[in-house]
Design a protein around this motif. Structure first.
Motif, mmCIF file in Angstrom:
data_model
loop_
_atom_site.group_PDB
_atom_site.id
_atom_site.type_symbol
_atom_site.label_atom_id
_atom_site.label_comp_id
_atom_site.label_asym_id
_atom_site.label_seq_id
_atom_site.Cartn_x
_atom_site.Cartn_y
_atom_site.Cartn_z
ATOM 1 N N ASP A 63 0.706 -1.167 0.180
ATOM 2 C CA ASP A 63 -0.102 -0.047 -0.035
ATOM 3 C C ASP A 63 0.887 1.375 0.159
ATOM 4 N N GLU A 64 0.241 2.363 -0.742
ATOM 5 C CA GLU A 64 0.964 3.603 -0.585
ATOM 6 C C GLU A 64 0.417 4.495 0.351
ATOM 7 N N VAL A 65 1.412 5.101 1.138
ATOM 8 C CA VAL A 65 1.124 6.305 2.323
ATOM 9 C C VAL A 65 1.732 7.602 1.740
ATOM 10 N N ALA A 66 0.988 8.651 1.623
ATOM 11 C CA ALA A 66 1.481 9.875 1.246
ATOM 12 C C ALA A 66 1.266 11.018 2.326
ATOM 13 N N VAL A 67 2.038 11.791 2.500
ATOM 14 C CA VAL A 67 2.023 12.696 3.306
ATOM 15 C C VAL A 67 2.248 14.161 2.518
ATOM 16 N N THR A 68 1.263 14.861 2.688
ATOM 17 C CA THR A 68 1.455 16.203 2.003
ATOM 18 C C THR A 68 1.477 17.403 3.039
ATOM 19 N N LEU A 69 2.387 18.315 2.490
ATOM 20 C CA LEU A 69 2.400 19.365 3.302
ATOM 21 C C LEU A 69 3.191 20.587 2.877
ATOM 22 N N THR A 70 3.339 21.589 3.421
ATOM 23 C CA THR A 70 3.950 22.882 3.179
ATOM 24 C C THR A 70 5.314 23.012 3.736
ATOM 25 N N HIS A 71 6.379 23.444 3.151
ATOM 26 C CA HIS A 71 7.807 23.505 3.610
ATOM 27 C C HIS A 71 8.268 25.068 3.842
ATOM 28 N N SER A 72 8.841 25.373 4.800
ATOM 29 C CA SER A 72 9.382 26.611 5.114
ATOM 30 C C SER A 72 8.357 27.937 5.264
ATOM 31 N N PHE A 73 8.972 28.883 5.324
ATOM 32 C CA PHE A 73 8.263 30.263 5.516
ATOM 33 C C PHE A 73 7.728 30.518 3.903
ATOM 34 N N GLU A 74 8.393 30.068 2.862
ATOM 35 C CA GLU A 74 7.851 30.348 1.557
ATOM 36 C C GLU A 74 6.646 29.577 1.158
ATOM 37 N N HIS A 75 6.460 28.497 2.192
ATOM 38 C CA HIS A 75 5.116 27.719 1.797
ATOM 39 C C HIS A 75 5.296 26.852 0.800
ATOM 40 N N TRP A 134 5.628 12.847 14.721
ATOM 41 C CA TRP A 134 5.247 14.406 14.160
ATOM 42 C C TRP A 134 4.888 15.461 15.232
ATOM 43 N N ILE A 135 5.294 16.579 15.008
ATOM 44 C CA ILE A 135 4.730 17.518 15.888
ATOM 45 C C ILE A 135 3.871 18.280 14.568
ATOM 46 N N THR A 136 2.431 18.197 14.792
ATOM 47 C CA THR A 136 1.677 18.759 13.626
ATOM 48 C C THR A 136 1.457 19.945 13.675
ATOM 49 N N SER A 137 0.924 20.584 12.528
ATOM 50 C CA SER A 137 1.034 22.138 12.483
ATOM 51 C C SER A 137 -0.299 22.277 11.427
ATOM 52 N N ASN A 138 -1.299 23.126 11.945
ATOM 53 C CA ASN A 138 -2.318 23.536 11.085
ATOM 54 C C ASN A 138 -1.904 24.211 10.031
ATOM 55 N N ILE A 139 -0.838 24.779 9.989
ATOM 56 C CA ILE A 139 -0.561 25.904 8.981
ATOM 57 C C ILE A 139 0.411 24.885 7.614
ATOM 58 N N ASN A 140 1.357 24.216 8.207
ATOM 59 C CA ASN A 140 2.014 23.422 7.315
ATOM 60 C C ASN A 140 1.557 22.083 6.835
ATOM 61 N N MET A 141 1.184 21.126 7.878
ATOM 62 C CA MET A 141 0.871 19.956 7.527
ATOM 63 C C MET A 141 -0.590 19.838 6.908
ATOM 64 N N ILE A 151 -7.278 10.115 4.357
ATOM 65 C CA ILE A 151 -7.700 9.568 5.391
ATOM 66 C C ILE A 151 -7.744 10.476 6.839
ATOM 67 N N LEU A 152 -6.605 11.381 6.851
ATOM 68 C CA LEU A 152 -6.471 12.509 7.931
ATOM 69 C C LEU A 152 -6.252 13.706 7.309
ATOM 70 N N GLU A 153 -6.982 14.679 7.820
ATOM 71 C CA GLU A 153 -6.673 16.242 7.493
ATOM 72 C C GLU A 153 -5.895 16.561 9.118
ATOM 73 N N PHE A 154 -4.799 17.117 8.539
ATOM 74 C CA PHE A 154 -4.081 17.462 10.094
ATOM 75 C C PHE A 154 -4.386 18.822 10.566
ATOM 76 N N SER A 155 -5.330 19.495 9.843
ATOM 77 C CA SER A 155 -6.014 20.779 10.497
ATOM 78 C C SER A 155 -6.946 20.202 11.625
ATOM 79 N N GLU A 156 -7.365 18.964 11.368
ATOM 80 C CA GLU A 156 -8.614 18.699 12.543
ATOM 81 C C GLU A 156 -7.721 18.132 13.618
#
Length: 177
Positions: A63-75, A134-141, A151-156
């Motif tokens: 199975d494939e597990v993927a994580v999407t996020l934004t990196h750094s101050f520049e998003h 992980w330490i979650t982030s409502n902004i970056n993760m 399957i999971l929205e980190f903002s939740e």
């Protein structure tokens, strides 16, 4: 006589063969339960401090597990793609990054190219991770995906939650699927 001679014969026969009947029933029950308690791999996301389970999904090798996020101050967009291994670890196969900058692994000796999507693709990374902390982030993760499905929205989750994502083997009675 209530039930007639046939019932009487069954009762007498049972009394004569009680040990064999009970032994056979016990053996069948044991086989039934042993066959029914199948090992199942489950990906679990939980809070590190309390162990409270946030998410639990059945998962299979490949199975494939993927994580999407934004990196750094520049998003900068950043996507990581893992394959689940038979032993329950995660094999990092590919990273997609919106550009290069601080913290982006530009020095890795892996096939790297700019895709039609404008993202820098880094393939064949093949690094193994037994689990994620992980330490979650409502902004970056952004999202955790399983086979392309969110399957999971980190903002939740509460901002700056300490979470663990790991694969565990559980035994379940008659797991189908």
């Amino acid at each position: 006589m209530v039930g007639g001679p046939r019932l009487y014969q069954v009762i007498v026969s049972f009394r004569r063969h009680r040990a064999a009947v009970i032994g056979t029933a016990a053996a069948l029950l044991t086989l039934f339960l042993a066959w029914g308690l199948t090992p199942v791999q489950v990906m679990r996301v939980s809070y590190q401090k309390t162990g409270e389970v946030i998410l639990s999904r059945t998962i299979h090798p490949g199975d494939e597990v993927a994580v999407t996020l934004t990196h750094s101050f520049e998003h900068v967009p950043w996507n990581e793609y893992y394959t689940v291994l038979r032993d329950g670890s995660f094999l990092l196969k590919r990273i997609e990054v919106g550009g290069f900058g601080a913290g982006i692994p530009a020095e890795m000796d892996v096939p790297t190219y700019v895709g039609e999507d404008g993202m820098v693709h880094m393939d064949e990374i093949n690094s193994v991770f037994p689990r994620f902390n992980w330490i979650t982030s409502n902004i970056n993760m952004k999202e955790l995906l399983l086979n392309g499905q969110p399957i999971l929205e980190f903002s939740e989750l509460p901002h700056h939650s300490f979470v663990t994502c790991e694969i565990m083997t559980q035994r379940r009675l008659f797991h189908l699927g």
